[in-house]
Design an enzyme around this catalytic site. Sequence first.
Site, short mmCIF file in Angstrom:
data_model
loop_
_atom_site.label_atom_id
_atom_site.label_comp_id
_atom_site.label_asym_id
_atom_site.label_seq_id
_atom_site.Cartn_x
_atom_site.Cartn_y
_atom_site.Cartn_z
N ARG A 142 16.25 17.63 12.98
CA ARG A 142 18.18 16.72 12.80
C ARG A 142 17.18 15.52 12.25
O ARG A 142 16.18 15.12 12.33
CB ARG A 142 18.29 16.81 13.76
N THR B 22 28.00 22.17 4.66
CA THR B 22 27.53 22.46 5.78
C THR B 22 26.98 23.47 4.81
O THR B 22 27.30 24.28 4.60
CB THR B 22 26.91 22.06 6.99
N THR C 223 21.92 20.69 6.57
CA THR C 223 23.22 19.65 6.31
C THR C 223 23.12 18.54 5.18
O THR C 223 21.97 18.10 6.04
CB THR C 223 23.85 19.52 7.21
N ASN D 108 25.19 16.53 5.36
CA ASN D 108 26.76 16.20 6.34
C ASN D 108 28.06 16.19 5.72
O ASN D 108 28.51 17.66 5.66
CB ASN D 108 26.65 14.98 7.14
N ASP E 184 27.68 10.87 12.40
CA ASP E 184 27.63 12.23 13.48
C ASP E 184 27.62 11.21 14.62
O ASP E 184 27.73 11.62 15.89
CB ASP E 184 26.58 13.17 13.53
N SER F 153 25.21 17.03 16.79
CA SER F 153 25.55 17.66 16.06
C SER F 153 26.61 19.08 16.57
O SER F 153 26.16 19.35 17.48
CB SER F 153 23.92 18.38 15.33
O1 DON Z 1 25.42 18.27 12.45
C1 DON Z 1 27.07 18.56 12.78
O2 DON Z 1 27.59 19.08 13.17
C2 DON Z 1 27.70 17.90 11.18
N1 DON Z 1 27.05 16.73 11.15
C3 DON Z 1 27.88 19.08 10.79
C4 DON Z 1 28.80 19.12 9.58
C5 DON Z 1 29.28 20.13 8.62
O3 DON Z 1 29.64 21.23 9.57
C6 DON Z 1 29.88 20.32 7.75
N2 DON Z 1 30.66 22.04 7.81
N3 DON Z 1 30.93 21.92 6.88
#
Ligand code: DON
Length: 583
Positions: free
Chosen positions: A98, A386, A404, A406, A428, A457
């Site tokens: 991450r 993502t 991701t 993001n 996030d 996340s």
């Molecule tokens: O880490 C996370 O939960 C978000 N940054 C993920 C973003 C995400 O899944 C967008 N997807 N479609």
Amino acid sequence: MASTRKLLTVVCFNLLLGAAAVASTQPVHAPHVIVVSVHELASQTGVEIMRAGGNAVDAAVATGFALAVVHPAAGNLGGGGFMLVRMTDSKLHFIDFREKAPAAATATMYLDSNGDVTDDPWLGYRSIGVPGSVAGLVFAETHLGKLTLAQVMAPAIRLAREGYPLTWQEARDMRDDKYLGKFPESRRIFQRDGNYYKQGEIFRQPELARTLERIASNPSDFYHGAMARELATSIQKGGGLITTNDLANYEVKERAPVEGSYRGYQVISAPPPSSGGTVLLEILNILEGYDLARSGARSAESVHLVAEAFRRAFYDRAEFMGDPDFSKIPVAQLIDKKYAAAWRESIEPEHASISKNLKRPAIFSELEQYAAAHPQPTVTTESPHTTHYSVVDAEGNAVAVTTTLNDWFGSRVTAEGLGFLLNDEMDDFAAKPDVPNSDDLIQGRANAISPGKRPLSSMAPTMVLNDGKLFLVLGSPGSSRIISTVANVLIGVVDYGMNIQEAVNAPRFHNQWIPDVLSLEEWFSPDTVKILEQMGYTIKFGVGKGDEWRGYWSDAECIGIDPKTGERLGASDVRHNGKAVGY
Ligand code: DON
């Protein structure tokens, strides 16, 4: 006659889903190996690596680098993610790569002089967290792979240099993104300075090919060498905070995954700093007390029970979740079956609960003390895009990766001269209390911005075992809907007896406590919707705010293992253009 009926079924199903590809109700069957990802070329890359003698980790690393080329909106070098690995000796590995907040980050860095949140958390140089993907993929390869980094990166280098034909959707996404054009390097690479790419054109990325070659021959260059200097200079020139020290200090964390059980199946998933696994297990624990199979898939009764479980687990997500290196997250209590049983007592069989009236069962002093120390929920700006991919090799080693930038195309900033996009993962974090985000997702003070901290996340790379044997490999993008998507797919298989492809195809629903809304995909029967409304639900079709969100929910890229034959069953989401490839 039979074939006419079959054709009609397929046509109707396609109309229902609005899917471009033929929607199959059968997974791809492969006796030996399988890779499922959002892009056929990336899935093929993983398979090619296993044909060349690689294991599932080699294949996953190769697929990850390939996605950074063929799916630049989400596959990445400039982002982060989580990898769950289960080797055939049953050993589990959870690799946390991450992103981290830079050392110069502060809790109020995204507030303007009026105390309002600016666009900075999700757009441009100041939204960039210290990227972890290169470190994560290199770590996995060197610790768990059989081949060399150069071998597994070769296909990605080739794809970047020689290019690949763009689909209509890929060309459209690069053309239509409202923000890519604000950053000259991104505008040059992805929008050809206004001479936009069209469907079928070959998209070549020579700078990215060169960057991948440099990483393949000297992986530490990204964090400690000339590449680190180039990256930090490029970010700082645009006003971002990341320094060469931030890059040098980045480290991958190996963590213990969260583990629990659901109706006798063992469930393994992502620990903090993802909320994914903890919230998933809390949901499943609550549901274990109900006979969902009797209620039936998509019946109002089962949607109600599952939605109430979602509501309660997301309520706890808001209160308790953050980076475990910064505060002790009470995971053990949250995934305790006794806690779920106490939550069940508040679920009325025929009435929707009211989110703002929920009250946590006070059975664990650890939870009460934690809540007292972190009083107010705060709102984060979590937003949508993502990618997830799943791999199983011939020996039965399995890998689930969710990664991701993001947002779609991340911060929209391309590192100058290096050819890859950078994340906006700072989004996030909780930027300011009580300010609704694009996904209306609420989180606690445990997720406030702090230097070196990892933002919370929802990503949930997950595996399910049956009698100690690999049964399912699951995951999806979709922000908060990652968790409900994985839960929907898992329940589809375990409770409703669907095959993995049917479970991936099945209409999904979602509740995340606040807003107090039950989101449904379009394909629930009007009668069911009516009953749910009578129970007190406010129903919304689609997700998030505005029309652009209507179609986008999530994208499950999953694998099942046939318990009788051991066949690998690949299920790519009918909602997108992914592919399960195997042999
Ligand atoms: O880490 C996370 O939960 C978000 N940054 C993920 C973003 C995400 O899944 C967008 N997807 N479609």
